[in-house]
Design an enzyme around this catalytic site. Structure first.
Site, mmCIF file in Angstrom:
data_model
loop_
_atom_site.group_PDB
_atom_site.id
_atom_site.type_symbol
_atom_site.label_atom_id
_atom_site.label_comp_id
_atom_site.label_asym_id
_atom_site.label_seq_id
_atom_site.Cartn_x
_atom_site.Cartn_y
_atom_site.Cartn_z
ATOM 1 N N ASP A 7 -5.310 15.559 33.419
ATOM 2 C CA ASP A 7 -4.456 16.427 34.231
ATOM 3 C C ASP A 7 -3.357 16.964 33.313
ATOM 4 O OD1 ASP A 7 -2.526 14.426 34.004
ATOM 5 O OD2 ASP A 7 -2.257 14.145 36.166
ATOM 6 N N HIS A 8 -2.345 17.595 33.915
ATOM 7 C CA HIS A 8 -1.264 18.194 33.127
ATOM 8 C C HIS A 8 -0.514 17.139 32.310
ATOM 9 C CE1 HIS A 8 0.020 17.072 37.127
ATOM 10 N NE2 HIS A 8 1.256 16.903 36.679
ATOM 11 N N CYS A 64 -4.178 10.909 32.196
ATOM 12 C CA CYS A 64 -3.137 11.491 33.054
ATOM 13 C C CYS A 64 -1.803 10.988 32.514
ATOM 14 C CB CYS A 64 -3.361 11.182 34.533
ATOM 15 S SG CYS A 64 -3.214 9.447 35.013
ATOM 16 N N GLY A 65 -0.748 11.151 33.283
ATOM 17 C CA GLY A 65 0.556 10.751 32.759
ATOM 18 C C GLY A 65 0.615 9.269 32.423
ATOM 19 N N THR A 66 0.159 8.451 33.358
ATOM 20 C CA THR A 66 0.166 7.000 33.155
ATOM 21 C C THR A 66 -1.206 6.441 32.810
ATOM 22 O OG1 THR A 66 -0.319 6.683 35.483
ATOM 23 C CG2 THR A 66 2.028 6.678 34.848
ATOM 24 N N GLY A 67 -2.250 7.173 33.134
ATOM 25 C CA GLY A 67 -3.624 6.663 33.039
ATOM 26 C C GLY A 67 -4.032 5.915 34.296
ATOM 27 N N ILE A 68 -3.090 5.678 35.177
ATOM 28 C CA ILE A 68 -3.374 4.858 36.363
ATOM 29 C C ILE A 68 -4.136 5.664 37.420
ATOM 30 C CG2 ILE A 68 -2.385 3.515 38.254
ATOM 31 C CD1 ILE A 68 0.010 2.889 36.390
ATOM 32 N N GLY A 69 -3.571 6.785 37.823
ATOM 33 C CA GLY A 69 -4.198 7.562 38.900
ATOM 34 C C GLY A 69 -5.615 7.983 38.553
ATOM 35 N N HIS A 97 -16.709 -6.959 26.991
ATOM 36 C CA HIS A 97 -16.861 -7.756 28.213
ATOM 37 C C HIS A 97 -17.269 -6.936 29.436
ATOM 38 C CE1 HIS A 97 -14.066 -11.243 26.730
ATOM 39 N NE2 HIS A 97 -14.857 -10.789 25.776
ATOM 40 N N ARG A 132 -23.196 -13.797 30.698
ATOM 41 C CA ARG A 132 -22.137 -13.966 31.701
ATOM 42 C C ARG A 132 -21.451 -12.637 31.997
ATOM 43 N NH1 ARG A 132 -19.793 -15.527 26.935
ATOM 44 N NH2 ARG A 132 -17.572 -15.135 26.607
ATOM 45 N N HIS A 133 -21.338 -11.799 30.989
ATOM 46 C CA HIS A 133 -20.719 -10.488 31.205
ATOM 47 C C HIS A 133 -21.640 -9.572 32.009
ATOM 48 C CE1 HIS A 133 -17.464 -11.765 28.777
ATOM 49 N NE2 HIS A 133 -18.180 -11.839 27.671
HETATM 50 C C1 RB5 Z 1 1.431 13.601 37.478
HETATM 51 O O1 RB5 Z 1 2.798 13.871 37.558
HETATM 52 C C2 RB5 Z 1 1.200 12.116 37.421
HETATM 53 O O2 RB5 Z 1 1.398 11.570 38.687
HETATM 54 C C3 RB5 Z 1 -0.191 11.818 36.924
HETATM 55 O O3 RB5 Z 1 -0.377 12.384 35.668
HETATM 56 C C4 RB5 Z 1 -0.533 10.356 36.759
HETATM 57 O O4 RB5 Z 1 0.422 9.678 36.026
HETATM 58 C C5 RB5 Z 1 -0.909 9.662 37.990
HETATM 59 O O5 RB5 Z 1 -1.238 8.460 37.993
#
Ligand code: RB5
Length: 145
Positions: A7-8, A64-69, A97, A132-133
């Site tokens: 994403d951005h 993405c910004g955090t990689g989480i979303g 693993h 196991r993996h």
């Molecule tokens: C975008 O602002 C941000 O929410 C996205 O890049 C990401 O970090 C979401 O997890």
């Protein structure tokens, strides 16, 4: 073939990673986004997931910004194991693993130097093939409730 998507918040880091892949002569398809204009990360997660599940690409990198979303979005799909990594130990372990098929990175979390090393580790570490993996991965795939 490697599938790239972001994403951005991940656009600038994706550019750095493309430069690294070009230097290593590693083939990739860039599924966007193509600027820092605000977009929705699930859209790009889906593009990369589709490329992997269809067999067009073997592995993917999502940013993405955090990689989480973007990793949450990718992991909604059966057969996808997206691993958010912030260091090389995680990248090595998730290949050995978890047989992770997508690397997720946070463009606002890791710098380009570290990110490239994480990518290198992820792409060059084989799955351990340990029973196991394999069994744990099978249990993940079978989980529906
Ligand atoms: C975008 O602002 C941000 O929410 C996205 O890049 C990401 O970090 C979401 O997890």
């Amino acid at each position: 073939m490697i599938a790239l998507g972001c994403d951005h918040g991940g656009y600038e880091l994706k550019q750095e990673i493309k430069q690294y892949l070009d230097e290593k002569k590693l083939a990739y398809i860039d599924f966007g986004t193509d600027s820092t204009e605000s977009v929705d990360y699930p859209v790009y997660a889906r593009k990369v997931v589709r490329a992997i599940l269809s067999g067009e690409c073997e592995k993917g990198i999502l940013i993405c910004g955090t990689g989480i979303g973007i990793s949450i979005a990718a992991n909604r799909y059966k057969g996808i194991r997206a691993a958010l990594c912030t260091d090389c130990f995680m990248a090595e372990a998730t290949r050995q693993h978890n047989d992770a098929n997508i690397l997720a990175l946070g463009g606002r979390v890791v710098g380009p130097g570290l990110a490239v090393k994480i990518v290198d580790t992820f792409l060059n570490t084989p799955f351990s093939e340990g029973e196991r993996h394999k069994n744990r991965i099978r249990l993940i795939e079978e989980t529906e409730d």
